[in-house]
Motif scaffolding. Structure first.
Motif, PDB file in Angstrom:
ATOM      1  N   ASP A  79       1.004  -1.225  -0.025  1.00  0.00           N
ATOM      2  CA  ASP A  79       0.125  -0.062  -0.131  1.00  0.00           C
ATOM      3  C   ASP A  79       0.682   1.134  -0.019  1.00  0.00           C
ATOM      4  O   ASP A  79       0.530   2.250  -0.456  1.00  0.00           O
ATOM      5  CB  ASP A  79      -1.228   0.107   1.034  1.00  0.00           C
ATOM      6  N   LEU A  80       1.911   1.063   0.367  1.00  0.00           N
ATOM      7  CA  LEU A  80       2.939   2.317   0.449  1.00  0.00           C
ATOM      8  C   LEU A  80       4.621   1.739   0.600  1.00  0.00           C
ATOM      9  O   LEU A  80       4.806   0.799   1.180  1.00  0.00           O
ATOM     10  CB  LEU A  80       2.651   3.237   1.885  1.00  0.00           C
ATOM     11  N   VAL A  81       5.404   2.744   0.055  1.00  0.00           N
ATOM     12  CA  VAL A  81       6.825   2.290   0.414  1.00  0.00           C
ATOM     13  C   VAL A  81       7.388   3.709   1.057  1.00  0.00           C
ATOM     14  O   VAL A  81       7.124   4.646   0.648  1.00  0.00           O
ATOM     15  CB  VAL A  81       7.402   2.175  -1.038  1.00  0.00           C
ATOM     16  N   LEU A  82       8.091   3.110   2.266  1.00  0.00           N
ATOM     17  CA  LEU A  82       8.786   4.105   3.018  1.00  0.00           C
ATOM     18  C   LEU A  82      10.267   3.685   2.743  1.00  0.00           C
ATOM     19  O   LEU A  82      10.735   2.756   3.263  1.00  0.00           O
ATOM     20  CB  LEU A  82       8.293   4.007   4.310  1.00  0.00           C
ATOM     21  N   THR A  83      11.000   4.671   2.230  1.00  0.00           N
ATOM     22  CA  THR A  83      12.617   4.407   1.955  1.00  0.00           C
ATOM     23  C   THR A  83      13.401   5.495   2.417  1.00  0.00           C
ATOM     24  O   THR A  83      12.979   6.746   2.088  1.00  0.00           O
ATOM     25  CB  THR A  83      12.649   4.251   0.454  1.00  0.00           C
ATOM     26  N   ASP A  84      14.737   5.069   2.619  1.00  0.00           N
ATOM     27  CA  ASP A  84      15.681   5.980   2.858  1.00  0.00           C
ATOM     28  C   ASP A  84      16.174   6.423   1.388  1.00  0.00           C
ATOM     29  O   ASP A  84      15.973   5.699   0.508  1.00  0.00           O
ATOM     30  CB  ASP A  84      16.978   5.337   3.911  1.00  0.00           C
ATOM     31  N   ILE A  85      16.953   7.376   1.381  1.00  0.00           N
ATOM     32  CA  ILE A  85      17.601   7.863   0.149  1.00  0.00           C
ATOM     33  C   ILE A  85      18.981   7.485   0.036  1.00  0.00           C
ATOM     34  O   ILE A  85      19.445   6.671  -0.910  1.00  0.00           O
ATOM     35  CB  ILE A  85      17.470   9.331  -0.352  1.00  0.00           C
ATOM     36  N   ILE A  86      19.737   7.820   1.005  1.00  0.00           N
ATOM     37  CA  ILE A  86      21.140   7.571   0.984  1.00  0.00           C
ATOM     38  C   ILE A  86      21.613   6.564   1.676  1.00  0.00           C
ATOM     39  O   ILE A  86      21.415   6.198   2.907  1.00  0.00           O
ATOM     40  CB  ILE A  86      21.832   8.687   1.779  1.00  0.00           C
ATOM     41  N   MET A  87      21.866   5.235   0.745  1.00  0.00           N
ATOM     42  CA  MET A  87      22.408   3.938   1.353  1.00  0.00           C
ATOM     43  C   MET A  87      23.590   3.749   0.423  1.00  0.00           C
ATOM     44  O   MET A  87      23.697   3.957  -0.329  1.00  0.00           O
ATOM     45  CB  MET A  87      21.113   3.005   1.199  1.00  0.00           C
ATOM     46  N   PRO A  88      24.184   2.722   1.217  1.00  0.00           N
ATOM     47  CA  PRO A  88      25.685   2.267   0.403  1.00  0.00           C
ATOM     48  C   PRO A  88      25.092   1.410  -0.877  1.00  0.00           C
ATOM     49  O   PRO A  88      24.182   0.668  -1.119  1.00  0.00           O
ATOM     50  CB  PRO A  88      26.196   1.338   1.450  1.00  0.00           C
ATOM     51  N   ASP A  89      26.155   1.452  -2.054  1.00  0.00           N
ATOM     52  CA  ASP A  89      25.906   1.051  -3.386  1.00  0.00           C
ATOM     53  C   ASP A  89      24.817   1.345  -3.825  1.00  0.00           C
ATOM     54  O   ASP A  89      24.918   1.822  -5.018  1.00  0.00           O
ATOM     55  CB  ASP A  89      25.975  -0.520  -2.938  1.00  0.00           C
ATOM     56  N   HIS A  90      23.707   1.063  -3.532  1.00  0.00           N
ATOM     57  CA  HIS A  90      22.345   1.413  -4.306  1.00  0.00           C
ATOM     58  C   HIS A  90      21.683   2.286  -3.539  1.00  0.00           C
ATOM     59  O   HIS A  90      21.582   2.326  -2.024  1.00  0.00           O
ATOM     60  CB  HIS A  90      21.337   0.335  -4.724  1.00  0.00           C
ATOM     61  N   ASP A  91      20.857   3.288  -4.197  1.00  0.00           N
ATOM     62  CA  ASP A  91      20.281   4.322  -3.310  1.00  0.00           C
ATOM     63  C   ASP A  91      18.522   4.193  -3.295  1.00  0.00           C
ATOM     64  O   ASP A  91      18.088   3.335  -4.176  1.00  0.00           O
ATOM     65  CB  ASP A  91      20.553   5.763  -3.418  1.00  0.00           C
ATOM     66  N   GLY A  92      17.899   4.876  -2.509  1.00  0.00           N
ATOM     67  CA  GLY A  92      16.561   5.006  -2.526  1.00  0.00           C
ATOM     68  C   GLY A  92      15.885   5.439  -3.839  1.00  0.00           C
ATOM     69  O   GLY A  92      14.741   5.190  -4.375  1.00  0.00           O
ATOM     70  N   PHE A  93      16.430   6.159  -4.852  1.00  0.00           N
ATOM     71  CA  PHE A  93      16.067   6.699  -6.013  1.00  0.00           C
ATOM     72  C   PHE A  93      15.833   5.571  -6.925  1.00  0.00           C
ATOM     73  O   PHE A  93      14.819   5.472  -7.427  1.00  0.00           O
ATOM     74  CB  PHE A  93      16.998   7.510  -6.683  1.00  0.00           C
ATOM     75  N   GLU A  94      16.403   4.369  -6.714  1.00  0.00           N
ATOM     76  CA  GLU A  94      16.363   3.252  -7.382  1.00  0.00           C
ATOM     77  C   GLU A  94      14.818   2.373  -6.957  1.00  0.00           C
ATOM     78  O   GLU A  94      14.358   1.896  -7.616  1.00  0.00           O
ATOM     79  CB  GLU A  94      17.659   2.122  -7.325  1.00  0.00           C
ATOM     80  N   VAL A  95      14.666   2.375  -5.578  1.00  0.00           N
ATOM     81  CA  VAL A  95      13.630   1.991  -5.185  1.00  0.00           C
ATOM     82  C   VAL A  95      12.255   2.790  -5.833  1.00  0.00           C
ATOM     83  O   VAL A  95      11.544   2.159  -6.085  1.00  0.00           O
ATOM     84  CB  VAL A  95      13.597   1.966  -3.592  1.00  0.00           C
ATOM     85  N   ILE A  96      12.797   3.921  -5.733  1.00  0.00           N
ATOM     86  CA  ILE A  96      11.239   4.773  -6.052  1.00  0.00           C
ATOM     87  C   ILE A  96      11.049   4.750  -7.643  1.00  0.00           C
ATOM     88  O   ILE A  96      10.185   4.221  -8.106  1.00  0.00           O
ATOM     89  CB  ILE A  96      11.711   6.405  -5.992  1.00  0.00           C
ATOM     90  N   GLN A  97      12.104   4.454  -8.360  1.00  0.00           N
ATOM     91  CA  GLN A  97      11.956   4.417  -9.734  1.00  0.00           C
ATOM     92  C   GLN A  97      11.363   2.923  -9.954  1.00  0.00           C
ATOM     93  O   GLN A  97      10.386   2.622 -10.757  1.00  0.00           O
ATOM     94  CB  GLN A  97      13.074   4.262 -10.678  1.00  0.00           C
ATOM     95  N   ALA A  98      11.559   1.667  -9.118  1.00  0.00           N
ATOM     96  CA  ALA A  98      11.075   0.538  -9.500  1.00  0.00           C
ATOM     97  C   ALA A  98       9.611   0.689  -9.092  1.00  0.00           C
ATOM     98  O   ALA A  98       8.747   0.062  -9.675  1.00  0.00           O
ATOM     99  CB  ALA A  98      11.780  -0.634  -8.516  1.00  0.00           C
ATOM    100  N   ALA A  99       9.250   1.447  -7.898  1.00  0.00           N
ATOM    101  CA  ALA A  99       7.715   1.539  -7.442  1.00  0.00           C
ATOM    102  C   ALA A  99       6.802   2.251  -8.469  1.00  0.00           C
ATOM    103  O   ALA A  99       6.019   2.007  -8.763  1.00  0.00           O
ATOM    104  CB  ALA A  99       7.927   2.165  -5.975  1.00  0.00           C
ATOM    105  N   ARG A 100       7.724   3.293  -9.037  1.00  0.00           N
ATOM    106  CA  ARG A 100       6.904   3.904 -10.334  1.00  0.00           C
ATOM    107  C   ARG A 100       6.645   3.230 -11.447  1.00  0.00           C
ATOM    108  O   ARG A 100       5.540   3.286 -11.961  1.00  0.00           O
ATOM    109  CB  ARG A 100       7.702   5.145 -10.382  1.00  0.00           C
TER     110      ARG A 100
END
Length: 124
Positions: A47-68
């Motif tokens: 129903d919702l994704v709650l993500t940090d942005i700054i993470m090692p190796d891969h970031d939250g922007f990749e999570v957001i793009q996949a969710a979108r």
């Protein structure tokens, strides 16, 4: 209440989020990395994704793009201290362009987190 995907590389933050949001009746899936979260997004519906942005190796922007890509209508909430590293107006513009529903600053304020998550789910 809702099924949430939580993505944060910090175990203390994940545990705090779990304590706050499960108390409100939410079902949580916790991930320590963007690749782990993206893999789960392909097989489970949230129903919702709650993500940090700054993470090692891969970031939250990749999570957001996949969710979108997978579920464009699903709310995405960012929980991050990115304002400490990037000017707030630049971060806000980037998040708006990505369709981020809300941004919550770290350190976590339990009351604010709980209310923002509910508001994001209600708003759709």
């Amino acid at each position: 209440m809702a099924k949430l995907l939580v993505v944060d590389d910090d175990p203390v933050t994940r545990n705090l989020i779990r304590a706050i949001l499960t108390r409100d009746g939410h079902e949580l899936t916790l991930c320590a990395s963007a690749p782990e979260a993206i893999g789960i997004l392909y097989v489970e519906k949230f129903d919702l994704v709650l993500t940090d942005i700054i993470m090692p190796d891969h970031d939250g922007f990749e999570v957001i793009q996949a969710a979108r890509t997978l579920r464009p209508e699903m709310p995405v909430v960012i929980l991050s201290a990115i304002e400490d590293k990037v000017p707030s107006e630049l971060a806000a513009a980037a998040f708006a362009r990505l369709g981020v529903t809300r941004v919550i600053s770290k350190p976590v304020n339990p009351t604010l987190l709980a209310s923002e998550v509910v508001a994001a789910i209600v708003a759709g």
